[in-house]
Motif scaffolding. Sequence first.
Motif, PDB file in Angstrom:
ATOM      1  N   TYR A 177      95.683 -10.991 101.294  1.00  0.00           N
ATOM      2  CA  TYR A 177      95.572  -9.534 101.261  1.00  0.00           C
ATOM      3  C   TYR A 177      94.528  -9.038 100.261  1.00  0.00           C
ATOM      4  N   MET A 178      94.081  -9.916  99.385  1.00  0.00           N
ATOM      5  CA  MET A 178      93.118  -9.526  98.354  1.00  0.00           C
ATOM      6  C   MET A 178      91.710  -9.455  98.937  1.00  0.00           C
ATOM      7  N   PRO A 179      90.867  -8.609  98.359  1.00  0.00           N
ATOM      8  CA  PRO A 179      89.467  -8.595  98.806  1.00  0.00           C
ATOM      9  C   PRO A 179      88.808  -9.913  98.424  1.00  0.00           C
ATOM     10  N   LYS A 180      87.711 -10.218  99.092  1.00  0.00           N
ATOM     11  CA  LYS A 180      86.981 -11.451  98.806  1.00  0.00           C
ATOM     12  C   LYS A 180      86.611 -11.469  97.327  1.00  0.00           C
ATOM     13  N   GLN A 181      86.899 -12.586  96.667  1.00  0.00           N
ATOM     14  CA  GLN A 181      86.610 -12.715  95.248  1.00  0.00           C
ATOM     15  C   GLN A 181      85.121 -12.995  95.029  1.00  0.00           C
ATOM     16  N   LEU A 182      84.596 -12.453  93.958  1.00  0.00           N
ATOM     17  CA  LEU A 182      83.181 -12.648  93.632  1.00  0.00           C
ATOM     18  C   LEU A 182      82.962 -14.060  93.093  1.00  0.00           C
ATOM     19  N   SER A 183      81.814 -14.626  93.419  1.00  0.00           N
ATOM     20  CA  SER A 183      81.470 -15.949  92.896  1.00  0.00           C
ATOM     21  C   SER A 183      80.992 -15.794  91.445  1.00  0.00           C
ATOM     22  N   ASP A 184      80.900 -16.914  90.735  1.00  0.00           N
ATOM     23  CA  ASP A 184      80.423 -16.879  89.351  1.00  0.00           C
ATOM     24  C   ASP A 184      79.002 -16.314  89.272  1.00  0.00           C
ATOM     25  N   ASP A 185      78.174 -16.654  90.259  1.00  0.00           N
ATOM     26  CA  ASP A 185      76.792 -16.154  90.268  1.00  0.00           C
ATOM     27  C   ASP A 185      76.757 -14.634  90.455  1.00  0.00           C
ATOM     28  N   GLU A 186      77.620 -14.130  91.333  1.00  0.00           N
ATOM     29  CA  GLU A 186      77.665 -12.679  91.568  1.00  0.00           C
ATOM     30  C   GLU A 186      78.156 -11.947  90.315  1.00  0.00           C
ATOM     31  N   ILE A 187      79.135 -12.527  89.643  1.00  0.00           N
ATOM     32  CA  ILE A 187      79.639 -11.931  88.394  1.00  0.00           C
ATOM     33  C   ILE A 187      78.534 -11.919  87.354  1.00  0.00           C
ATOM     34  N   LYS A 188      77.821 -13.037  87.239  1.00  0.00           N
ATOM     35  CA  LYS A 188      76.739 -13.137  86.260  1.00  0.00           C
ATOM     36  C   LYS A 188      75.650 -12.097  86.540  1.00  0.00           C
ATOM     37  N   GLN A 189      75.341 -11.879  87.804  1.00  0.00           N
ATOM     38  CA  GLN A 189      74.325 -10.887  88.175  1.00  0.00           C
ATOM     39  C   GLN A 189      74.779  -9.483  87.776  1.00  0.00           C
ATOM     40  N   ILE A 190      76.034  -9.141  88.049  1.00  0.00           N
ATOM     41  CA  ILE A 190      76.571  -7.817  87.686  1.00  0.00           C
ATOM     42  C   ILE A 190      76.547  -7.643  86.174  1.00  0.00           C
ATOM     43  N   VAL A 191      76.923  -8.705  85.447  1.00  0.00           N
ATOM     44  CA  VAL A 191      76.929  -8.647  83.977  1.00  0.00           C
ATOM     45  C   VAL A 191      75.510  -8.468  83.449  1.00  0.00           C
ATOM     46  N   ASP A 192      74.570  -9.219  83.997  1.00  0.00           N
ATOM     47  CA  ASP A 192      73.173  -9.115  83.549  1.00  0.00           C
ATOM     48  C   ASP A 192      72.629  -7.698  83.779  1.00  0.00           C
ATOM     49  N   GLU A 193      72.961  -7.117  84.935  1.00  0.00           N
ATOM     50  CA  GLU A 193      72.521  -5.750  85.221  1.00  0.00           C
ATOM     51  C   GLU A 193      73.140  -4.762  84.224  1.00  0.00           C
ATOM     52  N   ALA A 194      74.404  -4.974  83.896  1.00  0.00           N
ATOM     53  CA  ALA A 194      75.092  -4.086  82.951  1.00  0.00           C
ATOM     54  C   ALA A 194      74.510  -4.224  81.551  1.00  0.00           C
ATOM     55  N   VAL A 195      74.158  -5.452  81.160  1.00  0.00           N
ATOM     56  CA  VAL A 195      73.559  -5.670  79.840  1.00  0.00           C
ATOM     57  C   VAL A 195      72.237  -4.918  79.749  1.00  0.00           C
ATOM     58  N   GLN A 196      71.438  -4.997  80.801  1.00  0.00           N
ATOM     59  CA  GLN A 196      70.150  -4.286  80.801  1.00  0.00           C
ATOM     60  C   GLN A 196      70.356  -2.777  80.827  1.00  0.00           C
ATOM     61  N   ALA A 197      71.297  -2.314  81.629  1.00  0.00           N
ATOM     62  CA  ALA A 197      71.538  -0.869  81.768  1.00  0.00           C
ATOM     63  C   ALA A 197      72.048  -0.250  80.473  1.00  0.00           C
ATOM     64  N   THR A 198      72.879  -0.993  79.733  1.00  0.00           N
ATOM     65  CA  THR A 198      73.442  -0.454  78.496  1.00  0.00           C
ATOM     66  C   THR A 198      72.552  -0.733  77.290  1.00  0.00           C
ATOM     67  N   GLY A 199      71.557  -1.597  77.470  1.00  0.00           N
ATOM     68  CA  GLY A 199      70.680  -1.940  76.356  1.00  0.00           C
ATOM     69  C   GLY A 199      71.371  -2.820  75.321  1.00  0.00           C
ATOM     70  N   ALA A 200      72.395  -3.540  75.747  1.00  0.00           N
ATOM     71  CA  ALA A 200      73.163  -4.392  74.830  1.00  0.00           C
ATOM     72  C   ALA A 200      72.314  -5.576  74.377  1.00  0.00           C
ATOM     73  N   ASP A 201      72.438  -5.906  73.080  1.00  0.00           N
ATOM     74  CA  ASP A 201      71.691  -7.049  72.577  1.00  0.00           C
ATOM     75  C   ASP A 201      72.502  -7.924  71.616  1.00  0.00           C
ATOM     76  N   SER A 202      73.755  -7.570  71.368  1.00  0.00           N
ATOM     77  CA  SER A 202      74.594  -8.390  70.493  1.00  0.00           C
ATOM     78  C   SER A 202      76.059  -8.213  70.869  1.00  0.00           C
ATOM     79  N   MET A 203      76.920  -8.990  70.226  1.00  0.00           N
ATOM     80  CA  MET A 203      78.357  -8.923  70.495  1.00  0.00           C
ATOM     81  C   MET A 203      78.945  -7.558  70.123  1.00  0.00           C
ATOM     82  N   LYS A 204      78.233  -6.791  69.306  1.00  0.00           N
ATOM     83  CA  LYS A 204      78.702  -5.448  68.950  1.00  0.00           C
ATOM     84  C   LYS A 204      78.797  -4.557  70.184  1.00  0.00           C
TER      85      LYS A 204
END
Length: 148
Positions: free
Chosen positions: A89-116
Amino acid sequence: MSLLDKLTKDMVAAMKAKDKETLSTVRMLKASVQNEKIKLGHELSEEEENSLLAREYKQRKEALEEFVAAKRQDLIDKTKAEMSVVEKYMPKQLSDDEIKQIVDEAVQATGADSMKDFGKVMKSVMPKVKGKADGKVVNQTVKDALQK
């Protein structure tokens, strides 16, 4: 077709097939959906349904870890069977590569550069992956991305 309708249809099919394991799991899921519906006071949106399914799956996954540690094979088998029913019943789960891509886009969008900036990135990522990825995997992927 809503999740509740699918569960009702599958519950009838499991009754006809005399599939007790599937029937008990579908009944549990149906009860959870109905309880959530009562608690919220309205029909569940697709996002709320996915969140509920993810929560049910996570509960079984955590229980499975405890049963493995306790070496309870009977409970391990039962829990694995329940997990496979919930997965249907669950939606298709994202692969590790898809998660990494979403995270990378979010890091760029937020301008994040450290654990802070961990919180900012997680706040940006979680709505996109909610119900489609395990929070622990997302958490670790964000940490890996920010530690580079």
